[in-house]
Design a protein around this motif. Structure first.
Motif, PDB file in Angstrom:
ATOM      1  N   THR A  83      39.427  45.129  31.142  1.00  0.00           N
ATOM      2  CA  THR A  83      39.634  43.843  30.489  1.00  0.00           C
ATOM      3  C   THR A  83      40.016  44.062  29.041  1.00  0.00           C
ATOM      4  O   THR A  83      39.631  45.063  28.430  1.00  0.00           O
ATOM      5  CB  THR A  83      38.344  42.992  30.502  1.00  0.00           C
ATOM      6  N   ALA A  84      40.790  43.128  28.522  1.00  0.00           N
ATOM      7  CA  ALA A  84      41.166  43.169  27.119  1.00  0.00           C
ATOM      8  C   ALA A  84      40.977  41.787  26.523  1.00  0.00           C
ATOM      9  O   ALA A  84      41.280  40.786  27.166  1.00  0.00           O
ATOM     10  CB  ALA A  84      42.617  43.617  26.977  1.00  0.00           C
ATOM     11  N   SER A  99      34.322  51.425  25.908  1.00  0.00           N
ATOM     12  CA  SER A  99      34.834  50.301  25.135  1.00  0.00           C
ATOM     13  C   SER A  99      35.539  50.819  23.903  1.00  0.00           C
ATOM     14  O   SER A  99      35.075  51.761  23.265  1.00  0.00           O
ATOM     15  CB  SER A  99      33.707  49.367  24.684  1.00  0.00           C
ATOM     16  N   VAL A 100      36.654  50.186  23.588  1.00  0.00           N
ATOM     17  CA  VAL A 100      37.381  50.527  22.370  1.00  0.00           C
ATOM     18  C   VAL A 100      37.622  49.234  21.602  1.00  0.00           C
ATOM     19  O   VAL A 100      38.045  48.226  22.186  1.00  0.00           O
ATOM     20  CB  VAL A 100      38.728  51.210  22.688  1.00  0.00           C
ATOM     21  N   GLU A 131      33.286  53.699  22.256  1.00  0.00           N
ATOM     22  CA  GLU A 131      31.934  54.019  22.701  1.00  0.00           C
ATOM     23  C   GLU A 131      31.932  54.260  24.202  1.00  0.00           C
ATOM     24  O   GLU A 131      32.525  53.507  24.971  1.00  0.00           O
ATOM     25  CB  GLU A 131      30.990  52.870  22.356  1.00  0.00           C
ATOM     26  N   VAL A 132      31.294  55.321  24.592  1.00  0.00           N
ATOM     27  CA  VAL A 132      31.101  55.607  26.015  1.00  0.00           C
ATOM     28  C   VAL A 132      29.655  55.304  26.332  1.00  0.00           C
ATOM     29  O   VAL A 132      28.747  55.929  25.776  1.00  0.00           O
ATOM     30  CB  VAL A 132      31.411  57.083  26.332  1.00  0.00           C
ATOM     31  N   GLU A 175      39.508  44.037  21.831  1.00  0.00           N
ATOM     32  CA  GLU A 175      38.444  44.725  22.531  1.00  0.00           C
ATOM     33  C   GLU A 175      38.960  45.172  23.893  1.00  0.00           C
ATOM     34  O   GLU A 175      39.497  44.366  24.656  1.00  0.00           O
ATOM     35  CB  GLU A 175      37.244  43.790  22.705  1.00  0.00           C
ATOM     36  N   LEU A 176      38.831  46.435  24.183  1.00  0.00           N
ATOM     37  CA  LEU A 176      39.307  46.985  25.449  1.00  0.00           C
ATOM     38  C   LEU A 176      38.135  47.588  26.192  1.00  0.00           C
ATOM     39  O   LEU A 176      37.420  48.431  25.649  1.00  0.00           O
ATOM     40  CB  LEU A 176      40.360  48.079  25.208  1.00  0.00           C
ATOM     41  N   GLU A 177      37.952  47.147  27.431  1.00  0.00           N
ATOM     42  CA  GLU A 177      36.822  47.657  28.188  1.00  0.00           C
ATOM     43  C   GLU A 177      37.308  48.197  29.517  1.00  0.00           C
ATOM     44  O   GLU A 177      38.114  47.567  30.201  1.00  0.00           O
ATOM     45  CB  GLU A 177      35.798  46.547  28.411  1.00  0.00           C
TER      46      GLU A 177
END
Lengths: 233, 445
Positions: B422-423, B386-387, B379-380, B436-438
């Motif tokens: 961050t992960a 975020s992935v 999502e952008v 979660e990757l941000e």
């Protein structure tokens, strides 16, 4: 839906039965679905009719009055949207019959189009038999079924205009509804969403139903703009 | 400039355009030869056929050292004389093809202006200048021939000439428009006006000619007779002409349809049929069959459902990159990966790092996720990307991972940290693992 740990279909089979009509122009596919979910004593699904185009679909649905219609999006004679339109015309508004779109297409215009036409959910043909049975019962109970992809489309549609709240519009998504949608898009089952957000499954379902209602009603702003921007209308 | 003639000639002769233009101008003073030549070339050689014709002559021209040279000739300069002759013949062939088959001989509009972008307006100015020069040239010609007073035929002839030029030039333009799809209502009106004025000029010229010849008195009778003959011919051949026209139109439609069908058939053949054959041959290897079927489904889906504009406009965006990563992981590890992408953004270094981390997470999920589908959600939102990558496997506790295992710690968490993101790795509510990757996008847009 993609429930991780689907409840054993046999458990719910005997105590209740959902009557289902299959609408798809590929006979092979109908046969396959019937074989997969049609064993009434195991799955609780009773396939009471089949149709392969808009004409016969409207007729069969009006005659059989099933609980749920599994509706293909691309059909000879006008497509799933046409079936929805004419069925409501024939049977009157609620009619007690609910539609679940089941399509190989995951193009945004197909998904959004059939949902706005009045379908209660949308799943793709890659769905497993167990998940499909669950989805059918959920639809029969009056809930909405959102696949991760459908949730993604809805988020996409509302995302662009959600941030600047120009006017408090009824069909804007609430924070909570978006949270629920996002979790669906991430592949969470309703049960998992309930656990994650510390709410009951019923609440999750009502959020999803609210989103569906807004999706069907919201022909004024976001969706129209979104669809126009993508040249879908 | 005016008709692209100098340019085309320059290309054929392998000379700088300026030289050719200069030659034309010089020749103009030699009894107007330049103007005549230019006119002849212009009318005989349709615009565009002198431009690089891809795939037809097998030679494409590139701009190098201030002139067009055939690409791929790699320093071997073709004999200009031979090229000249062959060029004429080739051109003639092309003209015939273009005229009778409607062969799409494509010319780059911008190529006329030297291929530089934004040359359109400059080109217009250039055309204006060229027109002025033409007028001056004609004046010079008249002066040189010194006939404007001596011969009364000058003006009718001039009228005929200009009329013919107008009409021919219009034919030229309609060709351009067909190629570039510039047909607008306004343009069409201009076209009609041009042709009308051209026809009028020619008529006036001819009548003037006749009057001067002294046959003016019998003009009415001549016109009457001509009209009668014309009407007769029209009545006789009209139905045939109409029929021919309709046949031509029908044939063109049929050809377009056949072409479309052929393209679809070719695509199906190249992709689906090949895959089906492979699947038949490998039916005893379910893993391979699944992999083939999945890859084929993905490709066909892309071909069928993706809007063309999106496919062409942004070849390298977040969604695009994710799609290719997902495809790669799916193929390599034989586990279905479901991708949902909300919003899109152009790639930058940080997002690229995030994609690498996401890829690692997908590979882990495919390897240890119990073979079930891996779900990827991207999502952008504003500047944040975020992935989420989740599997439905047994799950694991990140704290119990031994120090020497580098996969999650370095490839995912470490990489995200190093690039300012961050992960988080956590167990999903009902089993399985979610990563979660941000990442914030780079500052400049």
């Amino acid at each position: 839906m993609t429930d991780a740990v689907a409840p054993d279909p046999g458990a719910q089979g005997p105590d209740r039965v959902a009557r289902v009509v299959l609408v798809d122009d590929h006979r092979m596919f109908r046969t396959g679905v019937r074989a997969e979910i049609g064993r009434t004593e195991v799955t609780g699904i009773d396939v009471v009719g089949e149709a392969d185009d808009v004409e016969s679909a409207v007729r069969v649905v009006a005659e059989a009055r099933p609980d749920v219609v599994l509706l293909d999006v691309h059909l000879p004679g006008g497509g799933g949207v046409e079936v929805l339109r004419r069925s409501t015309a024939v049977m009157g508004e609620p009619g007690g019959v609910k539609f679940l779109a089941l399509s190989v297409s995951d193009a945004a215009e197909d998904v959004i189009g059939v949902i706005r036409g009045g379908a209660r959910g949308y799943v793709t043909k890659t769905i497993t038999g167990t998940d499909l049975v669950n989805a059918i019962f959920r639809i029969a109970d009056g809930d909405a079924v959102f696949s991760p992809r459908l949730a993604g489309f809805v988020l996409d549609a509302f995302a662009a205009t959600d941030t600047p709240p120009v006017d408090e519009d009824l069909d804007r998504l609430t924070q909570r509804e978006r949270e629920v949608l996002r979790l669906i898009a991430r592949g969470y089952a309703y049960k998992e969403i309930a656990k994650q957000l510390f709410i009951s499954v019923k609440t999750v379902e009502s959020h999803v139903s609210a989103v569906l209602r807004k999706l069907q009603l919201s022909n004024r702003h976001e969706l129209t703009r979104w669809a126009t921007a993508r040249r879908l209308v | 400039m005016l008709g692209g003639v100098a340019h085309g000639l320059a290309m054929h002769l392998g000379l700088p355009v300026v030289w050719v233009r200069a030659a034309f101008v010089l020749l103009t003073f030699a009894n107007g030869l330049g103007v005549l030549l230019y006119a002849v070339f212009w009318f005989v050689v349709p615009i565009g056929l002198d431009e690089p014709v891809r795939g037809q002559r097998g030679v494409s021209y590139v701009w190098a050292n201030g002139q067009f040279v055939p690409a791929g000739a790699s320093g071997v300069t073709p004999d200009p004389l031979r090229k000249g002759r062959r060029g004429r013949l080739g051109r003639l062939r092309d003209v015939l093809q273009g005229t009778f088959q409607g062969e799409p001989v494509i010319a780059e509009e911008s190529a006329v202006g030297g291929g530089s972008p934004g040359s359109a307006s400059r080109q217009n100015l250039g055309q204006l200048a060229a027109l002025l020069m033409l007028v001056i040239g004609v004046m010079a010609l008249l002066n040189v021939l010194n006939i404007q007073s001596s011969s009364p035929y000058t003006w009718p002839l001039l009228a005929i000439g200009v009329g013919v030029a107008l009409v021919w030039r219009q034919a030229d333009d309609s060709r351009w428009q067909r190629w570039f799809g510039l047909q607008g209502g306004g343009k069409r009106r201009v076209a009609f006006a041009r042709v009308g004025v051209g026809v009028l000029l020619v008529t006036v010229g001819i009548i003037g000619f006749l009057v001067l010849q002294g046959t003016g008195s019998t003009l009415a009778a001549v016109i009457e007779a001509s009209l009668a003959v014309l009407a007769g011919v029209l009545v006789l051949t009209g139905p045939y002409a109409l029929r021919m026209w309709q046949d031509l139109a029908a044939e063109r439609t049929a050809r377009i349809r056949a072409q479309e069908r052929a393209e679809i058939a070719a695509h199906i053949h190249d992709s689906v049929l090949h895959t089906l054959t492979l699947i038949q041959r490998r039916s005893e290897d379910p893993k391979e069959v699944q992999r083939l079927a999945r890859a084929q489904e993905r490709e066909l889906r892309l071909w069928l459902y993706r809007p063309e504009a999106a496919a062409e406009a942004a070849p390298d965006t977040l969604a695009e990159r994710l799609r290719s990563v997902v495809a790669e992981v799916e193929d390599r590890h034989g586990v279905p990966v479901e991708l949902v992408c909300v919003g899109d953004c152009p790639m930058d270094d940080r997002i690229a790092a995030q994609m690498q981390a996401a890829r690692e997470a997908m590979v882990n999920a495919a390897k240890y996720g119990g073979g079930g589908p891996v779900q990827v959600y991207a999502e952008v939102e504003g500047r944040t990307v975020s992935v989420f990558v989740r599997d439905h496997g047994p799950g694991f506790d990140p704290d119990t991972v031994p120090e020497d295992r580098m996969g999650v710690r370095e490839s995912i968490i470490g990489r995200m940290k190093r690039n300012g993101g961050t992960a988080r790795v956590r167990p999903a509510p009902d089993g399985g693992t979610e990563v979660e990757l941000e990442m914030e996008r780079a500052a400049d847009d």
